[in-house]
Design a protein around this motif. Sequence first.
Motif, PDB file in Angstrom:
ATOM      1  N   SER A  24       0.819  -1.213   0.000  1.00  0.00           N
ATOM      2  CA  SER A  24       0.000   0.000   0.000  1.00  0.00           C
ATOM      3  C   SER A  24       0.850   1.259   0.000  1.00  0.00           C
ATOM      4  O   SER A  24       0.463   2.281  -0.566  1.00  0.00           O
ATOM      5  N   HIS A  25       2.021   1.220   0.614  1.00  0.00           N
ATOM      6  CA  HIS A  25       2.855   2.407   0.722  1.00  0.00           C
ATOM      7  C   HIS A  25       3.945   2.433  -0.346  1.00  0.00           C
ATOM      8  O   HIS A  25       3.998   3.345  -1.175  1.00  0.00           O
ATOM      9  N   LEU A  26       4.796   1.433  -0.305  1.00  0.00           N
ATOM     10  CA  LEU A  26       5.936   1.394  -1.218  1.00  0.00           C
ATOM     11  C   LEU A  26       5.486   1.366  -2.677  1.00  0.00           C
ATOM     12  O   LEU A  26       6.119   1.986  -3.546  1.00  0.00           O
ATOM     13  N   LEU A  41      -2.953  13.524  -2.114  1.00  0.00           N
ATOM     14  CA  LEU A  41      -2.427  13.614  -0.755  1.00  0.00           C
ATOM     15  C   LEU A  41      -3.556  13.681   0.275  1.00  0.00           C
ATOM     16  O   LEU A  41      -3.518  12.987   1.301  1.00  0.00           O
ATOM     17  N   PHE A  42      -4.566  14.506   0.001  1.00  0.00           N
ATOM     18  CA  PHE A  42      -5.690  14.633   0.931  1.00  0.00           C
ATOM     19  C   PHE A  42      -6.448  13.320   1.049  1.00  0.00           C
ATOM     20  O   PHE A  42      -6.885  12.941   2.145  1.00  0.00           O
ATOM     21  N   ILE A  43      -6.591  12.594  -0.058  1.00  0.00           N
ATOM     22  CA  ILE A  43      -7.300  11.310  -0.040  1.00  0.00           C
ATOM     23  C   ILE A  43      -6.568  10.316   0.858  1.00  0.00           C
ATOM     24  O   ILE A  43      -7.191   9.593   1.645  1.00  0.00           O
ATOM     25  N   SER A 240       2.694   4.287  10.197  1.00  0.00           N
ATOM     26  CA  SER A 240       2.375   3.814   8.848  1.00  0.00           C
ATOM     27  C   SER A 240       1.665   4.904   8.046  1.00  0.00           C
ATOM     28  O   SER A 240       1.904   5.069   6.848  1.00  0.00           O
ATOM     29  N   ALA A 241       0.772   5.677   8.689  1.00  0.00           N
ATOM     30  CA  ALA A 241       0.069   6.760   8.000  1.00  0.00           C
ATOM     31  C   ALA A 241       1.053   7.850   7.558  1.00  0.00           C
ATOM     32  O   ALA A 241       0.961   8.374   6.434  1.00  0.00           O
ATOM     33  N   PHE A 242       1.987   8.187   8.444  1.00  0.00           N
ATOM     34  CA  PHE A 242       2.990   9.200   8.109  1.00  0.00           C
ATOM     35  C   PHE A 242       3.866   8.742   6.946  1.00  0.00           C
ATOM     36  O   PHE A 242       4.160   9.515   6.021  1.00  0.00           O
ATOM     37  N   LEU A 243       4.262   7.477   6.956  1.00  0.00           N
ATOM     38  CA  LEU A 243       5.122   6.966   5.886  1.00  0.00           C
ATOM     39  C   LEU A 243       4.376   6.887   4.557  1.00  0.00           C
ATOM     40  O   LEU A 243       4.987   7.025   3.493  1.00  0.00           O
ATOM     41  N   ALA A 244       3.056   6.680   4.605  1.00  0.00           N
ATOM     42  CA  ALA A 244       2.258   6.689   3.365  1.00  0.00           C
ATOM     43  C   ALA A 244       2.377   8.051   2.681  1.00  0.00           C
ATOM     44  O   ALA A 244       2.522   8.141   1.453  1.00  0.00           O
ATOM     45  N   ILE A 245       2.309   9.107   3.479  1.00  0.00           N
ATOM     46  CA  ILE A 245       2.444  10.464   2.947  1.00  0.00           C
ATOM     47  C   ILE A 245       3.863  10.685   2.413  1.00  0.00           C
ATOM     48  O   ILE A 245       4.065  11.302   1.355  1.00  0.00           O
ATOM     49  N   CYS A 246       4.856  10.149   3.134  1.00  0.00           N
ATOM     50  CA  CYS A 246       6.249  10.275   2.686  1.00  0.00           C
ATOM     51  C   CYS A 246       6.445   9.643   1.313  1.00  0.00           C
ATOM     52  O   CYS A 246       7.057  10.241   0.414  1.00  0.00           O
TER      53      CYS A 246
END
Length: 422
Positions: A24-26, A41-43, A240-246
């Motif tokens: 989901s992130h990488l 980003l907002f989504i 995990s939420a912060f890294l998704a944005i990163c």
Amino acid sequence: MNWNKVKKALGPGILFASTAIGVSHLVQSTRAGANYGFALLFIVLITNILKFPFFEYGARYANATGETLIDGYKKLGKFPLWIYFIVTLSSMFFVTAAVGLVTAGFMDNLFGLSALWPSLKLFPASLIFLVCFGVLVFGKFNALDSIIKTIGLVLFLSTIAVFILTLINGQAARMEDFIAPDIFDDTGILFLIALMGWMPTALDLSTWISLWTVEKMKYTKYRPTLKETLFDFNLGYWISAFLAICFLIIGAYLVFGTGKTLPRDSVGFADTIIKLYTKTIGNWSYLIIAISSFSIMLGTSLGVFDGYSRALERTIKLLFSSGTIKNKNSRLIYNSSLSILAIGSFSIIIFFKGEFKGLIDLATTISFLIAPFVAIANFKLVSKKYIHKDATPKPIMKVISYLGILFLIGFTLFYLYVKFLK
């Protein structure tokens, strides 16, 4: 809180974060930034916020009752439990195949296995499956817990380093005639649904948090307070939420508008991502980035294999034996579930011929479509009818829960309209 006691509770939240951060992130967050810049980003942010309560309820219910959410579904009636069982069977092979294929891509990039055996294109994926199977069959939960904590630290530090250096170096130069793609065309909407489906991960995986919380209590012989359990979960979730944005920002900075594209095959995707990161940090970092990326995905694969196998084991016990199977037989069911999962998921990889983009989009879309049902069930289980009133969520959590359910139902109906009626 007593820090020594908190350390005994730490584990399920970190395991959740490691499992969530992989595909989901990488993959998906990076693709979101690479394809649409900052438009999504907002989504990503609002999806993490509105899905948060339903994951948190997994940890909350397990601490309050000493049982898993799957046990809770049975209290709602046999029908919800059967629905969960069917949903798990219908999605687990696709999800595991997608995660395994991406992990294999990063391993192949690191060790060059395809170059050594060009005729064995699926050898890296089969090796990943064997490693996960061996660790979980012979190492059990304590091995998983230890491995994930190490991987989690590597994951966090490497991602933050790449993120900071990306911001320092600034955005890559865009093409002069670049036109941003439309988020609201059919392709954009379908990607949006897939992105939300696994942001931060599939909602039906909330049962895994409860499974790991209960297993951690058995393993350590320590019953943490609700505050300690929620601290562990919140730590993992919001990291995990912060890294998704990163990852989204990294994709937007390094790829969006440059004319570059992210390959559809897992090996090509892994190679492109690692080279982008290496270019940002310096050629000296190639091996470090390659190892870190592979570690991220290996942690996700281990979590997915263990989570689905535990979920199947517990569901089978509750449906077919009233939960009275002895521990020895429980382990047999777990190992059998692990074997079925590995064989079925590898068959899916063969069917899709290693084309991972379509496989990931299908898996994430399935996850999003079933999310409203999971959200409603989880919310119901943390009412005073099922747990002690002192453990019930605060009013603000209830408000976010209602908004989250409306959000999930609304986008599910919107997806069905776009897919079948538009």
